[in-house]
Design an enzyme around this catalytic site. Structure first.
Site, PDB file in Angstrom:
ATOM      1  N   HIS A  38       0.839  -1.206   0.000  1.00 60.29           N
ATOM      2  CA  HIS A  38       0.000   0.000   0.000  1.00 60.29           C
ATOM      3  C   HIS A  38       0.873   1.255   0.000  1.00 60.29           C
ATOM      4  CE1 HIS A  38      -2.746  -2.967   2.090  1.00 60.29           C
ATOM      5  NE2 HIS A  38      -3.520  -2.547   1.102  1.00 60.29           N
ATOM      6  N   GLN A  62     -18.004  -7.287  -1.058  1.00 63.73           N
ATOM      7  CA  GLN A  62     -17.099  -8.124  -1.856  1.00 63.73           C
ATOM      8  C   GLN A  62     -16.673  -9.408  -1.141  1.00 63.73           C
ATOM      9  OE1 GLN A  62     -14.155  -4.756  -2.031  1.00 63.73           O
ATOM     10  NE2 GLN A  62     -12.635  -6.374  -1.919  1.00 63.73           N
ATOM     11  N   ARG A 188      -3.348 -10.515   4.105  1.00 63.35           N
ATOM     12  CA  ARG A 188      -3.697 -11.837   4.630  1.00 63.35           C
ATOM     13  C   ARG A 188      -2.469 -12.653   5.023  1.00 63.35           C
ATOM     14  NH1 ARG A 188      -8.154 -11.172   0.590  1.00 63.35           N
ATOM     15  NH2 ARG A 188     -10.103 -11.326   1.762  1.00 63.35           N
TER      16      ARG A 188
HETATM   17  O1  PAF Z   1      -7.990  -4.157  -3.387  1.00 62.76           O
HETATM   18  C1  PAF Z   1      -8.658  -3.797  -2.392  1.00 62.76           C
HETATM   19  O2  PAF Z   1      -8.131  -3.556  -1.305  1.00 62.76           O
HETATM   20  C2  PAF Z   1     -10.171  -3.690  -2.505  1.00 62.76           C
HETATM   21  O3  PAF Z   1     -10.682  -4.654  -3.358  1.00 62.76           O
HETATM   22  C3  PAF Z   1     -10.630  -2.288  -2.941  1.00 62.76           C
HETATM   23  C4  PAF Z   1     -10.133  -1.928  -4.311  1.00 62.76           C
HETATM   24  C5  PAF Z   1     -10.141  -1.256  -1.918  1.00 62.76           C
HETATM   25  C6  PAF Z   1     -12.166  -2.249  -2.966  1.00 62.76           C
HETATM   26  O4  PAF Z   1     -12.719  -2.551  -1.738  1.00 62.76           O
END
Ligand code: PAF
Length: 285
Positions: A38, A62, A188
């Site tokens: 990130h 999701q 994870r």
């Molecule tokens: O890749 C991710 O962390 C998620 O799928 C995202 C793009 C933030 C959408 O929730």
């Protein structure tokens, strides 16, 4: 100092205010549990934009029932410290109710690209991703948005969606960040026991096996796929897939491709890991 906002209206206003003073907005959408992968997206955003907005939202849409929504790592305070260190200007961390108030019923879906690979195993996953990212794009407005290529299929689907729906978003797919021994960074990975962490290296060994064969001239997609699989399969408890696909359409690759996506999803205990490599484009992992 990163400002933190919780309400969608506050987030929209802050992005509008930045654009009003000619600052280009760089968006980094995340689900938190931030790691160096990130942080590399934040760095890339800083090189392309001058107002960096990062979102932290564990998107329930999701996750299928039975997946890790309830135990997905939530590390807000250390995420915030990381954002501050990296010069993020704005953090948007909404509650689920603010994103999905009672009565919410709209879904965004990219039809074909969502079907193969992950789509075969996580059937509603990408509709959840495209829906939440559409909402984030709508709130942010015109911006440059960063996505990691570890989620290669997600990146391709979101790029298609932005194009198809005339979204004023420049989407950037950023390289996979790996540990020194090759394991792709993932929120994870923290679920892995020390012995599972060791076995997880089977994925990168398999990808390297395919890479080396490609470097020696092998171009048959199925042979390259099998070479990766024969290394990966024995170290994992369960394999969802080791696939060879066209890097653009994600469909099975034609013979003798000039680029080939090798994508993997595999389980160690209750942890599911994904990784990929584009032969003919990416460096040796
Ligand atoms: O890749 C991710 O962390 C998620 O799928 C995202 C793009 C933030 C959408 O929730």
């Amino acid at each position: 100092m990163s400002e933190v906002v919780r309400k969608p209206t506050e987030f929209r206003r802050a992005c509008e205010d930045a654009r009003a003073v000619q600052r280009r907005v760089g968006l980094v959408p995340t689900m938190g549990a931030l790691h160096e992968g990130h942080f590399s997206l934040i760095d890339e955003a800083r090189s392309r934009a001058d107002f960096i907005a990062l979102t932290i939202f564990v998107n329930p849409l999701q996750f299928a029932p039975g997946e890790d929504l309830a135990c997905y790592p939530r590390t807000f305070e250390s995420d915030l410290a990381g954002c501050r260190e990296r010069g993020v200007d704005l953090v948007f961390a909404p509650e689920p109710n603010a994103m999905y108030p009672p009565g919410f019923q709209t879904e965004v879906s990219v039809k074909e690209l969502g079907k193969p690979l992950e789509g075969g195993f996580r059937t509603s996953h990408f509709d959840g991703v495209t829906t939440v990212v559409t909402k984030l794009f709508n709130l942010t407005g015109p911006c440059t948005a960063m996505f990691g290529r570890k989620d290669y299929q997600q990146w391709k689907i979101l790029s298609r969606m932005a194009l198809d729906l005339h979204m004023p978003i420049e989407l950037v797919g950023c390289p996979i960040i790996r540990e020194a021994d090759g394991l792709a960074l993932s929120s994870r990975n923290r679920y892995l026991s020390p012995s599972e962490r060791e076995r997880a290296l089977g994925i990168v060994s398999g990808l390297r096996h395919a890479y080396d064969a490609w470097a020696h001239g092998e171009r048959d997609p199925n042979t390259l796929r099998s070479l990766a699989e024969e290394v990966i399969r024995p170290t994992f408890d369960r394999l969802d897939y080791v696939a060879a696909a066209d890097p653009e359409t994600l469909a099975p690759s034609p013979p003798s491709p000039s680029r080939l996506l090798i994508a993997v999803a595999a389980h160690l205990g209750s942890t599911r890991l994904i990784d990929n490599l584009v032969l003919g484009e990416d460096p040796r992992p």
